[in-house]
Design an enzyme around this catalytic site. Structure first.
Site, PDB file in Angstrom:
ATOM      1  N   TYR A   1       8.136  90.560  23.600  1.00  0.00           N
ATOM      2  CA  TYR A   1       7.818  89.741  22.430  1.00  0.00           C
ATOM      3  C   TYR A   1       8.715  88.504  22.443  1.00  0.00           C
ATOM      4  O   TYR A   1       9.937  88.600  22.305  1.00  0.00           O
ATOM      5  CB  TYR A   1       8.049  90.561  21.160  1.00  0.00           C
ATOM      6  CG  TYR A   1       7.363  89.986  19.940  1.00  0.00           C
ATOM      7  CD1 TYR A   1       6.097  90.423  19.566  1.00  0.00           C
ATOM      8  CD2 TYR A   1       7.970  89.011  19.159  1.00  0.00           C
ATOM      9  CE1 TYR A   1       5.455  89.905  18.457  1.00  0.00           C
ATOM     10  CE2 TYR A   1       7.331  88.489  18.049  1.00  0.00           C
ATOM     11  CZ  TYR A   1       6.074  88.946  17.698  1.00  0.00           C
ATOM     12  OH  TYR A   1       5.447  88.429  16.597  1.00  0.00           O
TER      13      TYR A   1
ATOM     14  N   TYR B   1       0.574  82.385  19.833  1.00  0.00           N
ATOM     15  CA  TYR B   1       1.278  83.349  19.003  1.00  0.00           C
ATOM     16  C   TYR B   1       0.251  84.159  18.224  1.00  0.00           C
ATOM     17  O   TYR B   1      -0.214  83.758  17.171  1.00  0.00           O
ATOM     18  CB  TYR B   1       2.223  82.606  18.065  1.00  0.00           C
ATOM     19  CG  TYR B   1       2.894  83.429  16.989  1.00  0.00           C
ATOM     20  CD1 TYR B   1       3.935  84.299  17.304  1.00  0.00           C
ATOM     21  CD2 TYR B   1       2.515  83.314  15.657  1.00  0.00           C
ATOM     22  CE1 TYR B   1       4.557  85.036  16.306  1.00  0.00           C
ATOM     23  CE2 TYR B   1       3.143  84.048  14.657  1.00  0.00           C
ATOM     24  CZ  TYR B   1       4.163  84.908  14.985  1.00  0.00           C
ATOM     25  OH  TYR B   1       4.786  85.631  13.999  1.00  0.00           O
TER      26      TYR B   1
END
Lengths: 330, 391
Positions: free
Chosen positions: B295, B345
């Protein structure tokens, strides 16, 4: 203003109604260039207007004549940028009624509605002109912006054969601008954006009230004596729900920091230095660091709290460098 | 262990919308498009779905999606809290529900207009109800203007620099690697737009020490998955991405984006706490991992993830990155799709889709001989991790 004088005004202006004023002639015939400029400016990509091949294959219009978007109707016989009407236009005053209302003290004007009807498309080479008629004046009405009259104008858009290709009904509100109350001559300040207020619930209210009372309060467990911040109802060491507070001296060291540059969020000044402070009492607290140049901020530097009323309803424990040599002169 | 979710379920379908700055349609439509694409990819009809899992932050209800994609009924549905920290939770839940026999085929989805709608980075509150746990938490930060994710992450990045001697260039090398992968991924925002370390260093400061190129781009888009039992996966065309292990992780120091009160800010205690078990559940070690989809909302926090999951020692990730190990051709390519720094994102879900493509061998930046991919969910929040295995 009394209703009787409103009636007097209506009696004065009603005879001016239904007077068809015109013609207002066009400066130029309908042209491909002006259609292109308008479509380009408005972002209207309908192929009917400028794509000759599309017109030939998918419409009943002539292939070699550009078609004008209906919404251009009033553009063809509009005044030029210097305020001059096209050659041969009337010099009669279209706005006689509006001028009369202005003389009676109804100086404000607001456009209310603009209803349009289209009868046919104009094509390249057509020549437009229009007529204008005041077709309605309402009784005196009271609205949120003041008292006044709704005035409706009919505009008839005609082609070179005097046939109607479009029409519009335009309604204005002609109103008395309310007198400003005494002392209100200065323009009012734009709405000030305040810092977001924290949630002051059962668990947190004492902290914010403490700041307003001039104290930075740290929660202390009444059973095991552990200090804690941010506030929470239960002691994580002994699970006691009994707590009180101690007053912090507001001295500590910077554990970590950031200097915020972007986005610039109102009402804060930028760059905005934020510090995580290890207080001498043994808990950490987040705050702003005031008065130190960004390059002089260091992990481990000593800082001191200064309770600051940042806005009417908010006092915060802002921090300053304890060593004045690193503090910027205001 | 006889009762385990390990290798009981596999990802057999992935679907996504395009990633953009203005999708021009509702989040519901994005969700339906991605779920339908995932079902098509799996070769299944909507009627095969009997479970759903998503993020608490997702604005699209399960029943609405189910009806539109041709579903009939659900036996199981769940949500996971904490923003991007929810990226692995739905896979834990899906595998658990399937392993227990509760249901057989779970759709996982995340759809967001995070760019054209409410931008998390704008400093605007998401909800101003005094009962909202976010606002109660952020009450000790918002009054100071401390209200953007980049600034919260900056606290940890500064400590990481202070404790291990890392520099802005070390963070920049992560960004450069991600942008290099994105440059050859046509679905990425930064397709054909690689950056150099010099450009990273010249990019403007957002929240010191985070520069512009340390931050992901806020995005619109949706990603969806179909997870099903091993038995059903055998009947489907795609190479299954088997869930070899999956775990969620909260520790007592966990806070919503503001974990400032624990012993250290230079690590990610949630990953320290779960890494050992993520490997143990799969019967694997760091040496077995061929690709990692980590991430990467902000580049600095890729470094402590490499340390927590045992690819290098504490404080040495900067050297691991400097030696090029996470790059194209490196020994542990990280985020071959370009990551959230380079592709888009989508709250981490686009990274998990890439993990599936790497397992299948269908990525535009395919790494050779991929058997195992490590995936992580958001850092700085309660989170999770998983290992996918080529089935």
């Amino acid at each position: 203003m009394s209703d009787s004088s409103a009636a007097d005004i209506l009696n004065k202006i009603k005879p001016l109604m239904h007077k068809r004023v015109g013609p207002y002639n066009s400066w130029n015939p309908v042209s491909r260039t002006q259609i292109w400029q308008w479509c380009s400016a408005m972002g209207d990509h309908n192929p009917l207007y400028l794509d000759d091949q599309y017109r030939a294959e998918h419409s009943e219009f002539a292939a070699d004549k550009a078609v004008a978007p209906p919404a251009m109707m009033q553009m063809w016989s509009m005044r030029d940028v210097n305020g001059h009407d096209g050659p041969g236009s009337t010099t009669d005053n279209l706005f006689e009624i509006l001028d009369a209302l202005e003389q009676e003290g109804y100086a404000g004007i607001m456009a209310v509605s603009y209803d349009q009807t289209f009868h046919r498309y104009l094509e390249e080479g057509d020549r437009a002109h229009h007529y204008s008629t005041i077709i309605n004046v309402s009784d005196l009405k009271t609205t949120g912006i003041g008292k006044g009259f709704f005035v409706t104008q009919l505009a008839e858009f005609m082609d070179q054969n005097d046939e109607l290709f479009a029409e519009a009904r335009i309604t204005y509100f002609k109103y008395q601008v309310p007198k400003k109350p005494a002392g209100a001559s200065k323009p009012s300040a734009p709405g000030k954006i305040n810092r977001i207020h924290p949630v002051e619930n059962h668990d947190h209210a004492h902290f914010w009230q403490g700041l307003r009372d001039g104290k930075l309060l740290i929660q202390k467990c009444d059973d095991c004596g552990e200090l804690r911040h941010p506030p929470q109802p239960m002691c994580e060491h002994c699970q006691s729900l009994r707590w009180s507070t101690i007053e912090s001296k507001g001295k500590g060291t910077v554990y970590t920091y950031t200097v915020m540059h972007y986005p610039e969020i109102p009402p804060f000044d930028y760059p905005n230095a934020i510090v995580l402070v290890d207080l001498e009492e043994g808990v950490r607290i987040v705050s702003q660091l005031i008065g130190t140049k960004p390059d002089d901020i260091k992990v481990g530097m000593s800082v001191e709290m200064k309770l600051t009323e940042v806005q009417e309803d908010m006092t915060l424990p802002l921090f300053h460098a304890a060593d004045p040599s690193t503090t910027e002169k205001p | 262990m006889s009762h385990t979710l390990s290798r009981k379920a596999a990802i057999v379908g992935i679907g996504a919308t395009e990633f953009s700055k203005d999708s021009g349609r509702s989040e519901m439509q994005l969700a339906c498009e991605a779920v339908k694409a995932a079902l098509d990819d799996a070769g299944l009809n909507g009627s095969a779905i009997d479970g759903m899992a998503s993020f608490s932050m997702d604005n699209n209800w399960e029943n609405e999606i189910l009806r539109q994609v041709g579903g009939k009924a659900l036996k199981f549905f769940s949500r996971t809290e904490f923003g991007g920290g929810a990226a692995c939770g739905p896979f834990v839940h899906a595998a658990t529900a399937i392993a227990s026999g509760l249901c057989e085929t779970v759709v996982i989805y995340r759809a967001l207009n995070e760019r054209s709608g409410l931008r998390f980075g704008s400093g605007q509150m998401m909800n101003n109800s005094p009962l909202d746990p976010n606002i109660i938490n952020f009450s000790h930060y918002f009054p100071y203007g401390f209200m953007t994710p980049a600034a919260w992450i900056a606290f940890s990045a500064r400590r990481y620099m202070h404790e291990y001697g890392a520099t802005s260039e070390d963070f920049g090398r992560v960004a450069v690697a991600m942008r290099d992968f994105a440059a050859t991924n046509p679905n990425a925002f930064f397709y054909e737009r690689p950056i150099t370390l010099e450009e990273h260093q010249a990019s403007r400061m957002i929240a010191d020490p985070l520069r512009l190129y340390d931050c992901c781009q806020e995005s619109d888009g949706a990603v969806a998955f179909v997870v099903t039992s091993m038995e059903r996966a055998k009947d489907l065309a795609n190479t299954p991405a088997v869930i070899a292990s999956a775990r969620q992780s909260i520790v007592k120091e966990s806070r919503m984006m503001t974990p400032f009160y624990g012993e250290t800010l230079s690590g990610i205690p949630e990953f320290d706490a779960c890494a050992g078990e993520v490997y143990a559940m799969a019967g694997l070690s760091p040496n077995d991992i061929n690709v990692a989809c980590l991430y990467d909302h902000f580049s600095p926090w890729v470094l402590p993830q490499l340390e927590a999951f045992g690819f290098c020692d504490r404080g040495e990730a900067k050297d691991f990155v400097k030696d090029g190990h996470i790059n194209r051709g490196g020994k542990l390519p990280v985020n071959p799709h370009g990551g959230q720094l380079g592709e888009a994102y989508i709250h981490g879900m686009n990274g998990i889709a890439e993990a599936v493509r790497q397992i299948r061998g269908t990525s535009v930046n395919q790494v050779e001989n991929v058997d195992h991919v490590l995936i992580t969910a958001g850092a700085g929040v309660p989170t999770g991790a998983a290992i996918l295995e080529r089935g």
